[in-house]
Design an enzyme around this catalytic site. Structure first.
Site, PDB file in Angstrom:
ATOM      1  N   PHE A   1       0.874  -1.030   0.293  1.00  0.00           N
ATOM      2  CA  PHE A   1       0.033   0.098   0.068  1.00  0.00           C
ATOM      3  C   PHE A   1       1.112   1.491  -0.223  1.00  0.00           C
ATOM      4  CE2 PHE A   1      -2.381   3.535   1.207  1.00  0.00           C
ATOM      5  CZ  PHE A   1      -3.763   3.208   0.557  1.00  0.00           C
TER       6      PHE A   1
ATOM      7  N   ASP B   1       9.588   2.805   1.224  1.00  0.00           N
ATOM      8  CA  ASP B   1       8.048   2.952   2.304  1.00  0.00           C
ATOM      9  C   ASP B   1       8.531   3.126   3.352  1.00  0.00           C
ATOM     10  OD1 ASP B   1       6.584   4.073   2.539  1.00  0.00           O
ATOM     11  OD2 ASP B   1       4.682   3.631   0.937  1.00  0.00           O
TER      12      ASP B   1
ATOM     13  N   LYS C   1       3.229   9.875   8.832  1.00  0.00           N
ATOM     14  CA  LYS C   1       2.625   9.469   9.648  1.00  0.00           C
ATOM     15  C   LYS C   1       2.510   9.799  10.904  1.00  0.00           C
ATOM     16  CE  LYS C   1       0.428   5.285   7.917  1.00  0.00           C
ATOM     17  NZ  LYS C   1      -1.245   5.561   7.472  1.00  0.00           N
TER      18      LYS C   1
HETATM   19  C1  PLP Z   1       3.107   2.301   3.929  1.00  0.00           C
HETATM   20  C2  PLP Z   1       2.447   3.230   3.612  1.00  0.00           C
HETATM   21  N1  PLP Z   1       2.833   4.178   2.131  1.00  0.00           N
HETATM   22  C3  PLP Z   1       2.044   5.533   2.067  1.00  0.00           C
HETATM   23  C4  PLP Z   1       0.816   5.640   2.759  1.00  0.00           C
HETATM   24  C5  PLP Z   1       0.411   7.108   2.748  1.00  0.00           C
HETATM   25  O1  PLP Z   1      -0.368   7.551   3.255  1.00  0.00           O
HETATM   26  P1  PLP Z   1      -1.409   9.292   3.322  1.00  0.00           P
HETATM   27  O2  PLP Z   1      -2.153   8.129   4.060  1.00  0.00           O
HETATM   28  O3  PLP Z   1      -0.089   9.709   4.398  1.00  0.00           O
HETATM   29  O4  PLP Z   1      -1.341   9.591   2.359  1.00  0.00           O
HETATM   30  C6  PLP Z   1       0.447   3.997   3.830  1.00  0.00           C
HETATM   31  C7  PLP Z   1      -0.687   4.561   4.614  1.00  0.00           C
HETATM   32  O5  PLP Z   1      -1.647   3.787   4.940  1.00  0.00           O
HETATM   33  C8  PLP Z   1       0.783   3.689   4.233  1.00  0.00           C
HETATM   34  O6  PLP Z   1       0.540   2.635   4.891  1.00  0.00           O
END
Ligand code: PLP
Length: 404
Positions: free
Chosen positions: A150, A235, A264
């Protein structure tokens, strides 16, 4: 959601504003999120209170965001002070808070890099894709990511997300994204050709069910990327800032990525994200290549600076490791839990297959414990790093009660 589906504890019936929620025709929100079950009004540390004054234990932290707990007095004071000093000046100018915060982020990541601030995880990934494309050059633009991953909800972040069902309603996806089997080196190697600019991985697939990447896999991916001149982008949006028991999840494998995405927990609830890249990679960007009005506002970076300093002072990775081991051991004493996986304080408890995790999460909420059903049969736990033994014990009691 109709009236009958709203749990009895949910909203005070006397409050019209509250009654607008829950998918009713006059609800003020677009229906992109599921119907909310509780309206929270206040938080303190691991605790939350809803509008009816009922107390909950928050073992989800807004999905790994409020890692220092709710209403942390030092973070709150930093935000209040900055709000009274300077909020925003645009990127025509510098501000000292953003500068100091960028230096802190770079230091935590081992140094030798540069930072672009943004407001969310998806934006950090978007900036990363543009950097990879500029670095790769024409004809070398593909980003390879993992199935089950994700990476966010904007179009390119969604295209990188390895969940085809989420793509389908928005097809066609932007070109240049390819997916491989997670934790499977052969699958990755088969996908690498001269069009590939970068490999993008999570070190624990959070939304995918709290599935850690193996250390051997991450080390092998690093080696292949280095041999082929492909960027390794990690990520760390969900795993960053001590959540997994190291400052960043990739440190469990002792590798050094070329690019890291953050968000986050970075501001303990203040919206802020960042793209970090080694200087030799970041330097392909030129003025005008990327930007954002709210990149590096004094307010957001003040929250991030305070959050990181508190985490450094408390040795957050050690605390997360200790508390994670404690929660893991206690979850394993529950009969209905057949497996506990994850790293540090990012954990999933796999339930017996006859148990529906989403229903169990709703029952837990009714009993005052906030977690989420991350897959059909697994509950995700991401309590604050500041969680106490007494709070862990209280959560385990609630789990035992609900799971019989
Ligand atoms: C690993 C990862 N990358 C990116 C995102 C996307 O982040 P945002 O919701 O702040 O756009 C998330 C959100 O859960 C995530 O868990």
């Amino acid at each position: 959601m109709n009236d009958k589906q709203i749990p009895s504890h949910a909203f005070s019936s006397s409050d019209t504003a509250i009654n607008l929620l829950g998918g009713r025709p006059d609800c003020p929100f677009m229906p992109v999120f599921g119907a909310p079950q509780v309206m929270f009004e206040r938080g303190q540390g691991t605790q939350l209170w809803d509008v009816n004054g009922k107390r909950y234990l928050d073992f989800l932290c807004g999905i790994a965001v409020t890692s220092l707990g709710h209403a942390h007095p030092v973070v709150a004071a930093a935000i209040a002070h900055q709000a009274n000093t300077l909020l925003h000046v645009s990127n025509f100018f510098a501000n000292p808070v953003a500068t100091q915060t960028a230096i802190m982020v770079d230091k935590l990541l081992g140094g030798g890099g540069q930072v672009f601030f943004c407001n969310s995880g998806a934006e950090a990934n978007e900036a990363g894709f543009k950097l990879a494309r500029k670095f790769g050059g024409r004809g070398r633009h593909v980003v390879v990511s993992a199935l089950g991953s994700f990476h966010g909800r904007t179009l390119a972040a969604l295209a990188a997300t390895g969940q085809p069902a989420k793509h389908e309603p928005f097809a066609p996806m932007p070109e240049g994204f390819r997916h491989v089997v997670f934790n499977d080196l052969d699958s990755l190697v088969a996908a690498l050709d001269p069009t590939v600019a970068a490999v993008l991985l999570e070190t624990v697939q959070g939304e995918g069910g709290v599935i850690p990447a193996s250390v051997e896999y991450l080390q092998a991916v690093r080696k292949i990327c280095t041999e082929r001149g492909i960027l390794l982008m990690i990520d760390e949006v969900q795993t960053g800032f001590a959540r997994t028991g190291k400052w960043f999840g990739f440190q469990h494998a002792g590798i050094d990525p070329d690019v890291v995405m953050l968000a986050k927990a970075m501001g303990n609830g203040m919206p802020i994200g960042a793209l970090w890249a080694k200087k030799e990679v970041a330097s392909v960007f030129e003025p005008g290549d990327h930007g954002s009005t709210f990149s590096g506002t004094a307010l957001a970076t003040a929250a991030a600076r305070a959050t990181m300093q508190l985490m450094i002072d408390m040795d957050a990775p050690t605390v997360a490791t200790r508390r994670g081991a404690e929660l893991t051991a206690k979850l394993r004493t529950i009969d209905a839990v057949i497996e506990v996986r994850g790293r540090g304080l990012l954990l999933a408890a796999e339930l017996r297959p006859e148990l529906d995790a989403k229903k169990v999460a709703t029952q837990l909420l009714e009993q005052g414990l906030v977690v989420n059903g991350v897959t059909s049969h697994a509950l995700r736990f991401a309590p604050p790093l500041t969680v106490s033994t007494a709070e862990i014990d209280e959560a385990i009691e609630i789990l035992k009660k609900v799971l019989g």
